[in-house]
Design a protein around this motif. Structure first.
Motif, short mmCIF file in Angstrom:
data_model
loop_
_atom_site.label_atom_id
_atom_site.label_comp_id
_atom_site.label_asym_id
_atom_site.label_seq_id
_atom_site.Cartn_x
_atom_site.Cartn_y
_atom_site.Cartn_z
N PRO A 1 0.85 -1.26 0.15
CA PRO A 1 -0.12 0.24 -0.09
C PRO A 1 0.74 1.21 -0.16
CG PRO A 1 -0.02 -1.15 2.19
CD PRO A 1 0.70 -2.01 1.15
N ASP A 2 0.11 2.33 -0.27
CA ASP A 2 0.83 3.59 -0.32
C ASP A 2 1.07 4.13 1.19
OD1 ASP A 2 1.10 6.44 -2.15
OD2 ASP A 2 0.49 6.99 -0.11
N LEU A 3 2.46 5.05 1.20
CA LEU A 3 2.55 5.04 2.67
C LEU A 3 2.74 6.48 2.98
CD1 LEU A 3 5.47 2.49 3.30
CD2 LEU A 3 3.16 2.22 3.76
N ALA A 4 2.13 7.27 2.07
CA ALA A 4 2.05 8.83 2.33
C ALA A 4 1.65 9.28 3.68
CB ALA A 4 1.39 9.47 1.24
N ASN A 5 0.61 8.42 4.27
CA ASN A 5 -0.17 8.98 5.35
C ASN A 5 -0.05 7.84 6.40
OD1 ASN A 5 -1.58 11.00 6.54
ND2 ASN A 5 -3.60 9.99 6.05
N VAL A 6 0.92 7.02 6.35
CA VAL A 6 0.73 5.65 7.17
C VAL A 6 0.88 6.00 8.76
CG1 VAL A 6 3.26 5.30 7.08
CG2 VAL A 6 1.62 3.29 7.30
#
Lengths: 265, 201
Positions: A165-170
């Protein structure tokens, strides 16, 4: 070669123009970027990362996380929604008016027109701005990624492939440091069917000494460590998790406005 | 390799081909200009003119400006912040920490975070003269009145902003509240701390 000078000049101009476009232009535009103001707040964004988070970026880089994870949330569009906050002195008229109007999925112009109508009838409204998009629907972010998100990242770990998954806002999505550590040690222990390889070399498995380490990982019940042993993160693992938790692109900015959902206490 | 084989190696006339001039077909020129035009139209509609603040799905700075939240409490707060930073921040500091021997701090000040805002609203309306104790320190103040320069909405925004920023957690003030206070007590000369304390919160 007959026209050497011509070829040289043509090559020089072609390369020079692309240098201007790819290097000079962006550097002029974003090279002096500073912390941005958070909309409707006196806070600035992003926060200066902690030392651990800064080092964690290098751990992220060294382990090739960007080969499978991106740090860029895409946004396909934006819609407005009108929320009635007060019915005023003539609630029946306002309610009747509101029932005839479209309140969601509006453009800002439509929302402003509808909000003017309701205000004229005596009601009070708020206009909510909601970014929409596939990544946002997946819960990977609340708004698109913008340059300000990467202000302190060097080098920027945008990534281009999403095996994970994308981690920009993890850091906002999964704020539990222990969860992150367990996930790095044994992804399948906390995320079923995870395709992520375990990063066990970032941890030390050892016999519990006189007292268990306060840093030892807290595993879920169905994934206990070998009895008498504990799993302790190395400094690299802690730095990586500090970096992951620092990835919080969840505030509205001028260039990516949205209405934050305020959790009711 | 013998001499005979060598001589047989020359093929054709022995001259290199040379490029000559010829006209570009008109059709290609038209198509290229058409593509340039379409590119220009697309650029005009989608580029935001290389503005660093404009990202898709927004297509221009004007559209982005339109989408800035402007209604409700959030907008009043944003307006208050702007007024505060241009008017009040000069003395009280943009961080609300005040300036020694000039203006007391607003962050954490008991006058700012009081349950009611009637005393607080009086200060920018009419100014304040004399001694005032703020956060346990004595201040000898000479604050000019701002009531004439700032509208009800400006003052409401500023009061809301200072009551909710820098860790202050007090309630908002509306423009109607300021209007009522202005009508009731406005037009005084600057008041003193003793007078201020006599006003109900």
């Amino acid at each position: 070669m007959k026209s050497g000078l011509c070829v040289f000049l043509a090559a020089f101009i072609a390369l020079g123009l692309s240098w201007c476009g790819f290097v000079l232009g962006p550097a002029k535009q974003l090279g002096t970027a500073r912390q941005a103001a958070v909309l409707n707040s006196s806070d600035t964004y992003p926060l200066q990362p902690t030392g651990d988070a800064t080092l964690g970026l290098q751990v992220y880089r060294a382990n090739g996380c960007a080969a499978c994870h991106t740090e860029q949330v895409r946004q396909d569009g934006v819609t407005c929604e009108i929320v009635l906050t007060g019915a005023g002195k003539n609630p029946t008229a306002v309610t009747n008016l509101v029932s005839t109007l479209k309140l969601t999925g509006l453009t800002k112009e439509e929302a402003d027109a509808a909000s003017d109508k309701i205000t004229a009838a005596g009601g009070s409204v708020e206009t909510h701005i909601n970014p929409v998009g596939r990544d946002i629907a997946r819960g990977w972010g609340v708004r698109r990624s913008v340059a300000a998100d990467f202000l302190y990242d060097y080098p920027v770990q945008l990534g281009s492939l999403r095996a994970g998954p994308d981690l920009a806002n993890v850091g906002a999505r999964l704020p539990d440091a222990n969860w992150q550590l367990v996930h790095l040690y044994a992804p399948s222990a906390v995320a079923k069917n995870s395709a992520m390889p375990p990063f066990r070399f970032l941890f030390e498995v050892r016999k519990i000494g006189d007292a268990p380490s306060p840093d030892a990982l807290q595993f879920p019940k169905d994934f206990p460590p070998p009895s008498g042993c504990e799993v302790v993160p190395t400094p690299e693992a802690k730095q990586l998790v500090a970096y992951l938790l620092s990835l919080k692109a969840d505030v509205p900015l001028y260039e990516a406005p949205f209405t934050p959902v305020i959790a009711k206490p | 390799m013998n001499d005979e084989a060598k001589t047989n190696c020359t093929v054709g006339t022995g001259r290199e081909p040379e490029a000559t001039r010829s006209t570009v077909p008109m059709g290609i020129v038209v198509v290229l200009f058409l593509l340039l035009f379409l590119g220009g139209v697309y650029f005009d509609h989608h580029s935001g003119w290389f503005n660093a603040k404009v990202y898709s799905p927004y297509v221009s700075a004007e559209q982005l400006e339109l989408y800035q939240p402007k209604s409700g409490a959030a907008a009043a707060l944003a307006h208050g912040k702007q007024v505060y930073e241009t008017v009040c921040g000069i003395c009280h500091g943009v961080d609300g920490m005040g300036k020694p021997a000039q203006a007391p701090p607003l962050a954490g000040s008991e006058w700012v975070i009081a349950g009611g805002f009637h005393r607080l609203a009086q200060i920018p309306l009419d100014g304040l003269n004399g001694n005032l104790q703020v956060e346990g320190k004595d201040w000898n103040l000479n604050m000019a009145p701002m009531g004439a320069a700032l509208s009800d909405a400006d003052l409401a925004g500023v009061l809301t902003y200072i009551r909710t920023s820098w860790g202050n957690k007090a309630g908002p003030v509306t423009a109607d509240d300021v209007k009522a206070i202005r009508a009731a007590v406005g037009g005084h000369s600057a008041i003193s701390a003793a007078q201020l304390s006599s006003i109900p919160e």
